[in-house]
Scaffold this motif. Structure first.
Motif, mmCIF file in Angstrom:
data_model
loop_
_atom_site.group_PDB
_atom_site.id
_atom_site.type_symbol
_atom_site.label_atom_id
_atom_site.label_comp_id
_atom_site.label_asym_id
_atom_site.label_seq_id
_atom_site.Cartn_x
_atom_site.Cartn_y
_atom_site.Cartn_z
ATOM 1 N N VAL A 80 34.431 54.061 3.720
ATOM 2 C CA VAL A 80 33.792 55.276 3.201
ATOM 3 C C VAL A 80 34.794 56.423 3.214
ATOM 4 C CG1 VAL A 80 31.473 54.625 3.925
ATOM 5 C CG2 VAL A 80 32.930 55.887 5.495
ATOM 6 N N GLY A 81 34.360 57.555 2.695
ATOM 7 C CA GLY A 81 35.190 58.753 2.700
ATOM 8 C C GLY A 81 34.951 59.566 3.953
ATOM 9 N N GLY A 82 35.697 60.631 4.072
ATOM 10 C CA GLY A 82 35.543 61.506 5.216
ATOM 11 C C GLY A 82 36.685 62.491 5.292
ATOM 12 N N ALA A 83 36.759 63.184 6.421
ATOM 13 C CA ALA A 83 37.795 64.196 6.610
ATOM 14 C C ALA A 83 38.066 64.365 8.093
ATOM 15 C CB ALA A 83 37.346 65.524 6.010
ATOM 16 N N ALA A 84 39.190 65.007 8.384
ATOM 17 C CA ALA A 84 39.532 65.340 9.764
ATOM 18 C C ALA A 84 40.018 66.778 9.779
ATOM 19 C CB ALA A 84 40.614 64.410 10.290
ATOM 20 N N LYS A 85 39.296 67.631 10.501
ATOM 21 C CA LYS A 85 39.708 69.021 10.607
ATOM 22 C C LYS A 85 39.098 69.642 11.846
ATOM 23 C CE LYS A 85 36.172 70.141 7.235
ATOM 24 N NZ LYS A 85 35.909 70.636 5.925
#
Length: 115
Positions: A80-85
């Motif tokens: 799946v998609g996602g982000a890291a911040k």
């Protein structure tokens, strides 16, 4: 800081003191803890996401590059998609069980938290 790093000194007023050294307020990046010393929490979140569910991984201590690498691993394994911040990893969808399994197999200490 390099002497030619003028962008860091924008807004600095001229000083007549010959011994003055300009110091930036840059904080050194946190040292990345080894996986066995990380204490991660895996949350399920719906807030401010138009009713969509995401899996949040909180509690990572370390450099931003290492956080991005861990996020890439989780996104690839979950497909799946996602982000890291901002010290968090966001994975699209409800993948708490799978994320906890992947993290524990990678040597991280983690628990499910929240709802």
């Amino acid at each position: 800081m390099a002497d030619n790093d003028w962008k860091a000194r924008l807004g600095m007023v001229y000083s007549t003191d010959p011994g003055f050294k300009y110091e930036t307020a840059d904080e050194p990046e946190a040292e990345t803890l080894p996986p066995a010393r990380q204490d991660l929490r895996v949350w399920l979140d719906r807030k401010q996401r138009a009713g969509k569910v995401v899996t949040l991984v909180k509690g990572f201590v370390g450099r931003d590059e290492d956080l991005q690498e861990l996020a890439r691993l989780l996104k690839t394994r979950c497909g799946v998609g996602g982000a890291a911040k901002e010290g968090e990893i966001i994975i699209q969808g409800d993948h708490r069980d799978r994320v906890v399994d992947i993290l524990t197999r990678s040597g991280y200490r983690c628990k499910k938290a929240g709802s």
